[in-house]
Design an enzyme around this catalytic site. Structure first.
Site, short mmCIF file in Angstrom:
data_model
loop_
_atom_site.label_atom_id
_atom_site.label_comp_id
_atom_site.label_asym_id
_atom_site.label_seq_id
_atom_site.Cartn_x
_atom_site.Cartn_y
_atom_site.Cartn_z
N LYS A 188 0.83 -1.21 0.00
CA LYS A 188 0.00 0.00 0.00
C LYS A 188 0.87 1.27 0.00
O LYS A 188 2.08 1.18 -0.12
CB LYS A 188 -0.97 -0.04 1.18
C1 LIG Z 1 -5.36 -4.37 1.39
C2 LIG Z 1 -6.81 -4.11 1.48
C3 LIG Z 1 -7.56 -4.39 2.63
C4 LIG Z 1 -7.00 -5.14 3.79
O1 LIG Z 1 -5.87 -4.55 4.31
P1 LIG Z 1 -4.98 -5.34 5.39
O2 LIG Z 1 -4.25 -4.22 6.07
O3 LIG Z 1 -4.08 -6.24 4.62
O4 LIG Z 1 -5.90 -6.06 6.29
C5 LIG Z 1 -8.88 -4.01 2.67
N1 LIG Z 1 -9.47 -3.43 1.60
C6 LIG Z 1 -8.80 -3.17 0.47
C7 LIG Z 1 -9.49 -2.49 -0.65
C8 LIG Z 1 -7.45 -3.53 0.36
O5 LIG Z 1 -6.79 -3.32 -0.78
#
Ligand SMILES: *Cc1c(COP(=O)(O)O)cnc(C)c1O
Length: 385
Positions: A188
């Site tokens: 991210k």
């Molecule tokens: C990555 C992601 C999540 C979950 O994130 P984590 O921190 O890995 O639990 C939720 N929603 C979206 C759209 C994502 O891309």
């Protein structure tokens, strides 16, 4: 292989984590509140609750909004499964609202049409979770207007979107929602290893989420049910979880947050480069709503008909050329788990169209000019064959 996304860790990040390792607290020390305050300030929200993942944040956000058995939660089909799973954890049923064919985010007009039907059937949702796909905000003003008319709460799944803006306000300001959730997974925009955060301007929601992230336990005498508690007393007031973020992770978060603007600027620069170079190619480049500025977590192109041998062939050619393309995402309702809940392929026509031709190209701050040239060269070659 050039990955589609990758963290950018500098010596400053390493030093920040090492200093926590040498300190008194690896978890539950000062770094978590410092990170929460920094994100809240940056995103212009009043409260921030750090947790160990965005999935945990979505779960406690749903619970804080009172989601339980018999309730309905709606989200986008084009998202990571966690956006839907969070509601299922609470015993609620999930449904999907089709996407906008230009932004690939939840369509406000599809939402309105579905709400009209649901109202007649007496099956309105309690919570709607729009997802800011690729880092571009949904049409939150329109979704907010619908929330006022139909009485649902809104959680923005902004896992892709920290650093983006909507109507000149940072995503996370919660101007048009109850809660906004960020992810700090390494792919991210900024990372804490694993980690997430829930932002809100509602003190009660913030207090409930804080309680739920740590077993439902409070150590704050002012909030205890016992009168005149002993010095050792703590109270479990709700059934919570261990969803806490560690100080090690939060220190990395503080250090990463300081570079958020640089990271997003780098991502935007790569997006502009792709936009320009691919303008004449047989792919559709991402449409940008003028009310938004994207954090560019993803750069998604749509293939055209049989160009490059068609979607799957083009994808395979790019992978074979060392380009770590990906597809974000298969409609969630097509996952075996959701099929078993009764959803069938074809459920959301625009999501299906998207799934039949979308490809995410590599985009990350540390991407070199050589790498981005390699990507566009591989795309041109794959399309030409
Ligand atoms: C990555 C992601 C999540 C979950 O994130 P984590 O921190 O890995 O639990 C939720 N929603 C979206 C759209 C994502 O891309």
């Amino acid at each position: 292989m050039i990955p589609y996304g990758r963290q950018a860790i500098g010596d400053d990040d390493i030093a920040a984590v090492v200093s926590v390792l040498k300190s008194d607290f690896l978890t539950q020390g000062p770094a978590v509140p410092a990170f929460e305050q920094a994100v809240a300030r940056r995103c212009e929200a009043q409260y921030a609750v750090a947790v160990n993942s965005a999935t945990s944040a979505l779960h406690i956000a749903c619970l804080a909004l009172g989601v339980g058995a018999g309730d309905r939660v709606w989200t986008s089909p084009i998202t990571f499964v966690a956006s839907a799973n969070a509601a299922v954890y609470c015993g609620a049923s999930v449904d999907f609202v089709d996407i906008d064919p230009r932004t690939y985010c939840m369509s406000a007009s599809a939402l309105e049409a579905k709400l009209t039907q649901a109202e007649r059937a007496g099956m309105l949702p309690k919570v709607v979770i729009p997802v800011h796909l690729a880092g571009q905000s949904c049409d939150m003003a329109a979704i907010y207007a619908l929330s006022q008319r139909y009485g649902f709460a809104t959680i923005e799944d902004a896992a892709h979107a920290i650093g983006g803006t909507y109507r000149d306000k940072p995503i996370g300001a919660c101007e048009f929602s109850d809660i906004t959730v960020f992810s700090f997974h390494p792919v991210k925009v900024i990372t804490t290893g694993e980690g997430g955060m829930a932002l809100t301007n509602n003190g009660k929601l913030a207090a409930t989420m804080s309680l739920l992230r740590s077993h439902g336990i409070t150590r704050d005498a002012a909030h205890m049910e016992a009168i005149d508690p002993e010095g050792w007393h703590y109270e479990q007031q709700a059934l919570g979880f261990n969803y806490r973020m560690a100080d090690l992770a939060a220190a990395l978060g503080v250090s990463q947050l300081a570079k958020l603007d640089d990271f997003v600027a780098r991502r935007r620069e790569i997006a502009r480069f792709y936009d320009t170079v691919l303008a004449a190619a047989d792919v559709t480049t991402p449409y940008q709503d003028p009310a938004t500025s994207s954090a560019w977590h993803l750069y998604i192109v749509r293939t055209t008909g049989n160009a490059g041998g068609g979607h799957r062939e083009l994808f395979d050619r790019l992978r074979a050329a060392g380009i770590g393309v990906n597809l974000h995402y298969m409609p969630v309702y097509r996952q075996p788990y959701y099929r078993r809940l009764g959803f069938a392929p074809g459920y959301c026509p625009e999501a299906e169209n998207y799934y039949s031709d979308a490809i995410s190209l590599p985009i990350f701050p540390a991407m070199t000019e050589t790498e981005r040239d390699q990507v566009v060269k591989a795309v041109a070659e794959a399309l030409a064959r």
